[in-house]
Design a protein around this motif. Structure first.
Motif, PDB file in Angstrom:
ATOM      1  N   VAL A 145       0.841  -1.204   0.000  1.00  0.00           N
ATOM      2  CA  VAL A 145       0.000   0.000   0.000  1.00  0.00           C
ATOM      3  C   VAL A 145       0.874   1.253   0.000  1.00  0.00           C
ATOM      4  O   VAL A 145       0.605   2.206  -0.732  1.00  0.00           O
ATOM      5  CB  VAL A 145      -0.954  -0.005   1.216  1.00  0.00           C
ATOM      6  CG1 VAL A 145      -1.648   1.321   1.383  1.00  0.00           C
ATOM      7  CG2 VAL A 145      -1.977  -1.120   1.075  1.00  0.00           C
ATOM      8  N   GLY A 146       1.933   1.261   0.776  1.00  0.00           N
ATOM      9  CA  GLY A 146       2.834   2.408   0.824  1.00  0.00           C
ATOM     10  C   GLY A 146       3.553   2.641  -0.483  1.00  0.00           C
ATOM     11  O   GLY A 146       3.854   3.784  -0.834  1.00  0.00           O
ATOM     12  N   SER A 147       3.812   1.576  -1.236  1.00  0.00           N
ATOM     13  CA  SER A 147       4.483   1.751  -2.526  1.00  0.00           C
ATOM     14  C   SER A 147       3.568   2.402  -3.549  1.00  0.00           C
ATOM     15  O   SER A 147       4.041   2.918  -4.564  1.00  0.00           O
ATOM     16  CB  SER A 147       4.989   0.409  -3.049  1.00  0.00           C
ATOM     17  OG  SER A 147       3.903  -0.407  -3.448  1.00  0.00           O
ATOM     18  N   ARG A 148       2.288   2.395  -3.324  1.00  0.00           N
ATOM     19  CA  ARG A 148       1.344   3.006  -4.245  1.00  0.00           C
ATOM     20  C   ARG A 148       1.082   4.473  -3.912  1.00  0.00           C
ATOM     21  O   ARG A 148       0.343   5.148  -4.627  1.00  0.00           O
ATOM     22  CB  ARG A 148       0.000   2.254  -4.259  1.00  0.00           C
ATOM     23  CG  ARG A 148       0.114   0.784  -4.577  1.00  0.00           C
ATOM     24  CD  ARG A 148       0.850   0.465  -5.859  1.00  0.00           C
ATOM     25  NE  ARG A 148       0.326   1.195  -6.992  1.00  0.00           N
ATOM     26  CZ  ARG A 148       1.003   1.463  -8.090  1.00  0.00           C
ATOM     27  NH1 ARG A 148       2.246   1.068  -8.199  1.00  0.00           N
ATOM     28  NH2 ARG A 148       0.454   2.126  -9.072  1.00  0.00           N
ATOM     29  N   ILE A 149       1.657   4.978  -2.844  1.00  0.00           N
ATOM     30  CA  ILE A 149       1.491   6.379  -2.460  1.00  0.00           C
ATOM     31  C   ILE A 149       2.485   7.212  -3.252  1.00  0.00           C
ATOM     32  O   ILE A 149       3.688   7.013  -3.160  1.00  0.00           O
ATOM     33  CB  ILE A 149       1.713   6.578  -0.952  1.00  0.00           C
ATOM     34  CG1 ILE A 149       0.660   5.812  -0.160  1.00  0.00           C
ATOM     35  CG2 ILE A 149       1.695   8.047  -0.589  1.00  0.00           C
ATOM     36  CD1 ILE A 149       0.891   5.822   1.325  1.00  0.00           C
ATOM     37  N   HIS A 150       1.967   8.138  -4.049  1.00  0.00           N
ATOM     38  CA  HIS A 150       2.819   9.001  -4.861  1.00  0.00           C
ATOM     39  C   HIS A 150       2.625  10.440  -4.421  1.00  0.00           C
ATOM     40  O   HIS A 150       1.529  10.846  -4.050  1.00  0.00           O
ATOM     41  CB  HIS A 150       2.459   8.878  -6.342  1.00  0.00           C
ATOM     42  CG  HIS A 150       2.692   7.516  -6.891  1.00  0.00           C
ATOM     43  ND1 HIS A 150       3.946   6.986  -7.083  1.00  0.00           N
ATOM     44  CD2 HIS A 150       1.831   6.555  -7.277  1.00  0.00           C
ATOM     45  CE1 HIS A 150       3.844   5.772  -7.565  1.00  0.00           C
ATOM     46  NE2 HIS A 150       2.565   5.477  -7.692  1.00  0.00           N
ATOM     47  N   LEU A 151       3.695  11.186  -4.479  1.00  0.00           N
ATOM     48  CA  LEU A 151       3.633  12.595  -4.122  1.00  0.00           C
ATOM     49  C   LEU A 151       3.189  13.421  -5.315  1.00  0.00           C
ATOM     50  O   LEU A 151       3.710  13.273  -6.414  1.00  0.00           O
ATOM     51  CB  LEU A 151       5.009  13.084  -3.660  1.00  0.00           C
ATOM     52  CG  LEU A 151       5.540  12.522  -2.364  1.00  0.00           C
ATOM     53  CD1 LEU A 151       6.940  13.047  -2.111  1.00  0.00           C
ATOM     54  CD2 LEU A 151       4.634  12.879  -1.217  1.00  0.00           C
ATOM     55  N   ASP A 152       2.226  14.280  -5.097  1.00  0.00           N
ATOM     56  CA  ASP A 152       1.837  15.253  -6.102  1.00  0.00           C
ATOM     57  C   ASP A 152       2.448  16.569  -5.647  1.00  0.00           C
ATOM     58  O   ASP A 152       2.001  17.165  -4.675  1.00  0.00           O
ATOM     59  CB  ASP A 152       0.315  15.346  -6.187  1.00  0.00           C
ATOM     60  CG  ASP A 152      -0.145  16.293  -7.265  1.00  0.00           C
ATOM     61  OD1 ASP A 152       0.702  16.738  -8.071  1.00  0.00           O
ATOM     62  OD2 ASP A 152      -1.346  16.588  -7.308  1.00  0.00           O
ATOM     63  N   ILE A 157       4.138   1.078   5.756  1.00  0.00           N
ATOM     64  CA  ILE A 157       3.667   2.168   4.895  1.00  0.00           C
ATOM     65  C   ILE A 157       4.767   3.202   4.706  1.00  0.00           C
ATOM     66  O   ILE A 157       5.005   3.675   3.593  1.00  0.00           O
ATOM     67  CB  ILE A 157       2.388   2.809   5.473  1.00  0.00           C
ATOM     68  CG1 ILE A 157       1.207   1.866   5.274  1.00  0.00           C
ATOM     69  CG2 ILE A 157       2.104   4.154   4.825  1.00  0.00           C
ATOM     70  CD1 ILE A 157      -0.077   2.350   5.886  1.00  0.00           C
ATOM     71  N   LEU A 158       5.452   3.561   5.776  1.00  0.00           N
ATOM     72  CA  LEU A 158       6.528   4.542   5.666  1.00  0.00           C
ATOM     73  C   LEU A 158       7.670   4.038   4.780  1.00  0.00           C
ATOM     74  O   LEU A 158       8.164   4.765   3.916  1.00  0.00           O
ATOM     75  CB  LEU A 158       7.060   4.902   7.052  1.00  0.00           C
ATOM     76  CG  LEU A 158       6.128   5.715   7.940  1.00  0.00           C
ATOM     77  CD1 LEU A 158       6.726   5.860   9.330  1.00  0.00           C
ATOM     78  CD2 LEU A 158       5.870   7.064   7.326  1.00  0.00           C
ATOM     79  N   ILE A 159       8.083   2.791   4.966  1.00  0.00           N
ATOM     80  CA  ILE A 159       9.184   2.248   4.176  1.00  0.00           C
ATOM     81  C   ILE A 159       8.766   2.055   2.719  1.00  0.00           C
ATOM     82  O   ILE A 159       9.520   2.360   1.798  1.00  0.00           O
ATOM     83  CB  ILE A 159       9.695   0.937   4.799  1.00  0.00           C
ATOM     84  CG1 ILE A 159      10.372   1.233   6.139  1.00  0.00           C
ATOM     85  CG2 ILE A 159      10.664   0.218   3.860  1.00  0.00           C
ATOM     86  CD1 ILE A 159      10.788   0.006   6.913  1.00  0.00           C
ATOM     87  N   GLY A 160       7.553   1.567   2.495  1.00  0.00           N
ATOM     88  CA  GLY A 160       7.082   1.365   1.128  1.00  0.00           C
ATOM     89  C   GLY A 160       6.966   2.656   0.355  1.00  0.00           C
ATOM     90  O   GLY A 160       7.338   2.728  -0.818  1.00  0.00           O
ATOM     91  N   SER A 161       6.468   3.702   0.998  1.00  0.00           N
ATOM     92  CA  SER A 161       6.355   4.983   0.296  1.00  0.00           C
ATOM     93  C   SER A 161       7.721   5.632   0.096  1.00  0.00           C
ATOM     94  O   SER A 161       7.936   6.317  -0.897  1.00  0.00           O
ATOM     95  CB  SER A 161       5.423   5.928   1.042  1.00  0.00           C
ATOM     96  OG  SER A 161       5.967   6.284   2.289  1.00  0.00           O
ATOM     97  N   ALA A 162       8.648   5.398   1.002  1.00  0.00           N
ATOM     98  CA  ALA A 162       9.984   5.976   0.849  1.00  0.00           C
ATOM     99  C   ALA A 162      10.781   5.274  -0.252  1.00  0.00           C
ATOM    100  O   ALA A 162      11.478   5.922  -1.021  1.00  0.00           O
ATOM    101  CB  ALA A 162      10.749   5.908   2.176  1.00  0.00           C
TER     102      ALA A 162
END
Length: 92
Positions: free
Chosen positions: A22-29, A77-82
């Motif tokens: 789930v965190g890997s699917r978080i993208h920054l706009d 989530i933090l590691i996946g998004s990072a």
């Protein structure tokens, strides 16, 4: 005395893997997002520790007085998004 043998590893691993995805699917706009600095991450982790202590352990687990699966999910989530999140497509 708490030992590592009493910690139930299965739900922690599943929670971490699912939240990593789930965190890997978080993208920054970059046009429409707030700045998430290191102090924000520290505040989120401290809040997650307090929340997991408030949730307590699952009734049949006897490992720690905190919800270890919830804590593993926040860290995932933090590691996946990072690692895999990055910027949104089209942002160069």
């Amino acid at each position: 005395m708490i030992s590592l043998a009493n910690i139930v590893i299965g739900p922690i691993i599943v929670g971490f893997i699912f939240s990593f995805i789930v965190g890997s699917r978080i993208h920054l706009d970059l046009d429409n997002s707030f700045k998430f600095t290191i102090s924000g991450i520290i505040a989120l982790v401290i809040g997650a520790i307090i929340m997991s202590y408030g949730l307590g352990q699952y009734p049949t687990y006897n490992d720690l007085p905190i919800a270890t699966t919830f804590l593993a999910a926040i860290i995932g989530i933090l590691i996946g998004s990072a690692l895999l999140g990055g910027r949104a497509k089209g942002d160069h």
